[in-house]
Design a protein around this motif. Structure first.
Motif, PDB file in Angstrom:
ATOM      1  N   SER A   1       0.697  -1.026   0.028  1.00 18.79           N
ATOM      2  CA  SER A   1       0.121  -0.358  -0.179  1.00 18.79           C
ATOM      3  C   SER A   1       1.119   1.419  -0.331  1.00 18.79           C
ATOM      4  CB  SER A   1      -1.064  -0.156   0.598  1.00 18.79           C
ATOM      5  OG  SER A   1      -0.433   0.036   1.872  1.00 18.79           O
ATOM      6  N   LYS A   2       2.404   1.221   0.885  1.00 10.54           N
ATOM      7  CA  LYS A   2       2.964   2.700   0.133  1.00 10.54           C
ATOM      8  C   LYS A   2       4.052   2.354  -0.397  1.00 10.54           C
ATOM      9  CE  LYS A   2       4.672   1.969   4.913  1.00 10.54           C
ATOM     10  NZ  LYS A   2       5.276   1.385   6.393  1.00 10.54           N
ATOM     11  N   LYS A   3       3.379   1.156  -1.809  1.00 12.46           N
ATOM     12  CA  LYS A   3       4.657   1.174  -3.050  1.00 12.46           C
ATOM     13  C   LYS A   3       3.005   2.040  -4.200  1.00 12.46           C
ATOM     14  CE  LYS A   3       7.652  -2.200  -2.744  1.00 12.46           C
ATOM     15  NZ  LYS A   3       8.159  -3.712  -2.544  1.00 12.46           N
ATOM     16  N   GLN A   4       2.477   1.641  -3.879  1.00 10.03           N
ATOM     17  CA  GLN A   4       1.071   2.307  -5.191  1.00 10.03           C
ATOM     18  C   GLN A   4       1.387   3.221  -4.673  1.00 10.03           C
ATOM     19  OE1 GLN A   4      -2.168   0.230  -4.044  1.00 10.03           O
ATOM     20  NE2 GLN A   4      -3.377  -0.035  -5.639  1.00 10.03           N
ATOM     21  N   PRO A   5       0.959   4.081  -4.255  1.00 13.63           N
ATOM     22  CA  PRO A   5       1.263   5.605  -4.825  1.00 13.63           C
ATOM     23  C   PRO A   5       2.213   6.455  -5.506  1.00 13.63           C
ATOM     24  CG  PRO A   5      -0.008   5.535  -1.997  1.00 13.63           C
ATOM     25  CD  PRO A   5       0.841   4.291  -2.617  1.00 13.63           C
ATOM     26  N   MET A   6       3.565   5.716  -5.064  1.00 15.00           N
ATOM     27  CA  MET A   6       4.267   5.816  -6.148  1.00 15.00           C
ATOM     28  C   MET A   6       4.983   5.556  -7.378  1.00 15.00           C
ATOM     29  SD  MET A   6       6.045   7.706  -3.034  1.00 15.00           S
ATOM     30  CE  MET A   6       7.682   8.233  -4.402  1.00 15.00           C
ATOM     31  N   ALA A   7       4.359   4.563  -7.070  1.00 12.83           N
ATOM     32  CA  ALA A   7       4.416   3.691  -8.501  1.00 12.83           C
ATOM     33  C   ALA A   7       2.785   4.548  -9.468  1.00 12.83           C
ATOM     34  CB  ALA A   7       3.842   2.339  -8.465  1.00 12.83           C
ATOM     35  N   LEU A   8       2.217   4.967  -9.330  1.00 18.89           N
ATOM     36  CA  LEU A   8       1.234   5.432  -9.759  1.00 18.89           C
ATOM     37  C   LEU A   8       1.357   6.573  -9.826  1.00 18.89           C
ATOM     38  CD1 LEU A   8      -1.596   6.129 -10.451  1.00 18.89           C
ATOM     39  CD2 LEU A   8      -2.568   7.191  -8.341  1.00 18.89           C
ATOM     40  N   LEU A   9       2.175   7.724  -8.920  1.00 21.39           N
ATOM     41  CA  LEU A   9       3.101   9.431  -9.583  1.00 21.39           C
ATOM     42  C   LEU A   9       4.424   8.564 -10.248  1.00 21.39           C
ATOM     43  CD1 LEU A   9       3.340  10.345  -6.082  1.00 21.39           C
ATOM     44  CD2 LEU A   9       1.317  11.524  -7.943  1.00 21.39           C
ATOM     45  N   ASN A  10       5.289   7.928 -10.445  1.00 21.60           N
ATOM     46  CA  ASN A  10       6.223   7.446 -10.701  1.00 21.60           C
ATOM     47  C   ASN A  10       5.207   7.468 -12.758  1.00 21.60           C
ATOM     48  OD1 ASN A  10       8.373   7.246 -12.402  1.00 21.60           O
ATOM     49  ND2 ASN A  10       8.765   5.097 -11.959  1.00 21.60           N
TER      50      ASN A  10
ATOM     51  N   GLN B   1      -4.971  13.324  -7.433  1.00 18.41           N
ATOM     52  CA  GLN B   1      -5.220  12.906  -6.048  1.00 18.41           C
ATOM     53  C   GLN B   1      -5.410  11.979  -5.369  1.00 18.41           C
ATOM     54  OE1 GLN B   1      -8.868  15.194  -5.274  1.00 18.41           O
ATOM     55  NE2 GLN B   1      -9.179  14.054  -3.471  1.00 18.41           N
ATOM     56  N   MET B   2      -5.101  11.124  -4.606  1.00 17.00           N
ATOM     57  CA  MET B   2      -5.671   9.576  -4.906  1.00 17.00           C
ATOM     58  C   MET B   2      -6.810   9.015  -3.411  1.00 17.00           C
ATOM     59  SD  MET B   2      -3.529   6.112  -4.996  1.00 17.00           S
ATOM     60  CE  MET B   2      -4.054   4.768  -4.380  1.00 17.00           C
ATOM     61  N   VAL B   3      -7.937   8.880  -3.478  1.00 18.37           N
ATOM     62  CA  VAL B   3      -8.662   9.026  -1.973  1.00 18.37           C
ATOM     63  C   VAL B   3      -8.965   7.443  -2.443  1.00 18.37           C
ATOM     64  CG1 VAL B   3     -10.392   9.390  -0.612  1.00 18.37           C
ATOM     65  CG2 VAL B   3      -9.027  11.214  -2.168  1.00 18.37           C
ATOM     66  N   ASP B   4      -8.321   7.041  -0.592  1.00 17.84           N
ATOM     67  CA  ASP B   4      -8.387   4.971  -1.179  1.00 17.84           C
ATOM     68  C   ASP B   4      -8.284   4.482  -2.234  1.00 17.84           C
ATOM     69  OD1 ASP B   4      -9.677   4.944   1.176  1.00 17.84           O
ATOM     70  OD2 ASP B   4     -11.586   5.294   0.515  1.00 17.84           O
ATOM     71  N   GLN B   5      -9.066   4.052  -3.351  1.00 14.94           N
ATOM     72  CA  GLN B   5      -8.626   3.339  -4.906  1.00 14.94           C
ATOM     73  C   GLN B   5      -8.716   4.554  -5.764  1.00 14.94           C
ATOM     74  OE1 GLN B   5      -6.617   1.064  -5.252  1.00 14.94           O
ATOM     75  NE2 GLN B   5      -6.024   0.750  -2.892  1.00 14.94           N
ATOM     76  N   VAL B   6      -9.235   5.766  -5.720  1.00 14.05           N
ATOM     77  CA  VAL B   6      -9.987   6.039  -6.352  1.00 14.05           C
ATOM     78  C   VAL B   6      -9.335   7.747  -7.284  1.00 14.05           C
ATOM     79  CG1 VAL B   6     -11.926   8.128  -6.800  1.00 14.05           C
ATOM     80  CG2 VAL B   6     -12.298   5.622  -5.765  1.00 14.05           C
ATOM     81  N   VAL B   7      -8.599   7.174  -7.686  1.00 12.24           N
ATOM     82  CA  VAL B   7      -7.055   8.301  -8.774  1.00 12.24           C
ATOM     83  C   VAL B   7      -7.756   9.595  -9.147  1.00 12.24           C
ATOM     84  CG1 VAL B   7      -4.992   9.169  -9.933  1.00 12.24           C
ATOM     85  CG2 VAL B   7      -5.747   6.521  -9.062  1.00 12.24           C
TER      86      VAL B   7
ATOM     87  N   ARG C   1     -10.551  10.146 -14.087  1.00 12.78           N
ATOM     88  CA  ARG C   1     -10.929   9.549 -12.519  1.00 12.78           C
ATOM     89  C   ARG C   1     -10.484   7.732 -13.250  1.00 12.78           C
ATOM     90  NH1 ARG C   1     -15.199  13.244 -12.710  1.00 12.78           N
ATOM     91  NH2 ARG C   1     -14.614  15.057 -11.582  1.00 12.78           N
ATOM     92  N   PHE C   2     -10.967   6.990 -12.388  1.00  9.19           N
ATOM     93  CA  PHE C   2     -10.462   5.965 -12.188  1.00  9.19           C
ATOM     94  C   PHE C   2     -10.070   4.952 -11.371  1.00  9.19           C
ATOM     95  CE2 PHE C   2      -5.756   7.086 -13.461  1.00  9.19           C
ATOM     96  CZ  PHE C   2      -5.123   6.759 -12.406  1.00  9.19           C
ATOM     97  N   VAL C   3     -10.196   3.954 -11.162  1.00  2.43           N
ATOM     98  CA  VAL C   3     -10.562   3.127 -10.195  1.00  2.43           C
ATOM     99  C   VAL C   3      -8.920   2.009  -9.743  1.00  2.43           C
ATOM    100  CG1 VAL C   3     -11.413   1.292  -8.284  1.00  2.43           C
ATOM    101  CG2 VAL C   3     -12.487   2.849  -9.350  1.00  2.43           C
ATOM    102  N   LEU C   4      -8.240   2.086  -9.308  1.00  2.00           N
ATOM    103  CA  LEU C   4      -7.272   1.175  -8.441  1.00  2.00           C
ATOM    104  C   LEU C   4      -7.868  -0.524  -8.827  1.00  2.00           C
ATOM    105  CD1 LEU C   4      -4.265   2.940  -7.193  1.00  2.00           C
ATOM    106  CD2 LEU C   4      -4.166   2.504  -9.283  1.00  2.00           C
ATOM    107  N   LYS C   5      -7.847  -0.996  -9.495  1.00  2.00           N
ATOM    108  CA  LYS C   5      -8.194  -2.732  -8.630  1.00  2.00           C
ATOM    109  C   LYS C   5      -7.498  -3.221  -8.986  1.00  2.00           C
ATOM    110  CE  LYS C   5     -12.402  -2.577 -11.502  1.00  2.00           C
ATOM    111  NZ  LYS C   5     -12.773  -3.174 -12.799  1.00  2.00           N
ATOM    112  N   SER C   6      -6.130  -3.002  -8.895  1.00  2.00           N
ATOM    113  CA  SER C   6      -4.970  -3.818  -9.029  1.00  2.00           C
ATOM    114  C   SER C   6      -3.606  -3.125  -8.482  1.00  2.00           C
ATOM    115  CB  SER C   6      -4.345  -5.094 -10.329  1.00  2.00           C
ATOM    116  OG  SER C   6      -4.161  -4.274 -11.487  1.00  2.00           O
TER     117      SER C   6
END
Length: 188
Positions: A97-106, A123-129, A179-184
């Protein structure tokens, strides 16, 4: 006439009866002694077999106790293994869960290179970006979406809003929201 027998009389019947009684008595005594010795021997053999069975029982009892102790240790190890696995999975989830926002931003920042657009807000709130930005060309927004999907940053169907505004100097500027949802997991 009187007859007198001068020959000594031998004991008749009583001697042989006493001898036969003594012989029968001796035979009975020997028979009882034989039965007693045989019974004593048989009893000793059975007693020895009983002792052997008790020793075997004792050995099996000790072996069973050792098996129970080993089984208890194995159950403790299995329980400890289960707790450690649960703890490891929890830590792994926290780490992911810590890696996910960093990978998203990258992924978001690498795919913007070379395109004529800029981002105003991520912006990322829960799994919504939600990505907000602006572009000078409508095709650049489409290229950016394609790049995000090809890098698997977007793993679900995105919602895209595009508004056009007039700029004083250059003409049109397109504001967009994705807007999209991170499913994986987002690959790094």
């Amino acid at each position: 006439m009187i007859e007198i027998n001068l020959v000594r009389q031998l004991p008749t019947g009583t001697t042989s009866d006493e001898t036969s009684k003594q012989g029968y008595g001796l035979i009975i005594v020997v028979l009882f002694l034989g039965i007693g010795v045989a019974t004593w021997g048989w009893t000793q053999v059975k007693h020895q077999e009983f002792e052997n069975l008790l020793q075997e029982k004792s050995m099996h009892t000790q072996s069973l106790a050792a098996i129970h102790a080993t089984l208890n240790r194995l159950e403790q190890y299995q329980e400890e293994k289960r707790r450690l696995r649960a703890s490891f999975e929890e830590l792994h989830e926290k780490e992911e869960s810590k890696k996910q926002p960093m990978a998203l931003l990258n992924g978001v920042s690498q795919n913007i290179d070379g395109l004529d657009l800029w981002l105003d807000r991520v912006q990322m709130v829960d799994q919504v970006v939600e990505l907000r930005g602006q572009s000078l060309a409508l095709q650049e927004i489409g290229k950016y979406l394609d790049a995000l999907e090809s890098d698997h940053v977007i793993t679900s169907i995105p919602v895209v809003e595009i508004l056009d505004q007039k700029d004083r100097d250059n003409g049109k500027i397109f504001s967009f929201t994705i807007r999209f949802v991170l499913k994986s997991k987002v690959p790094a």
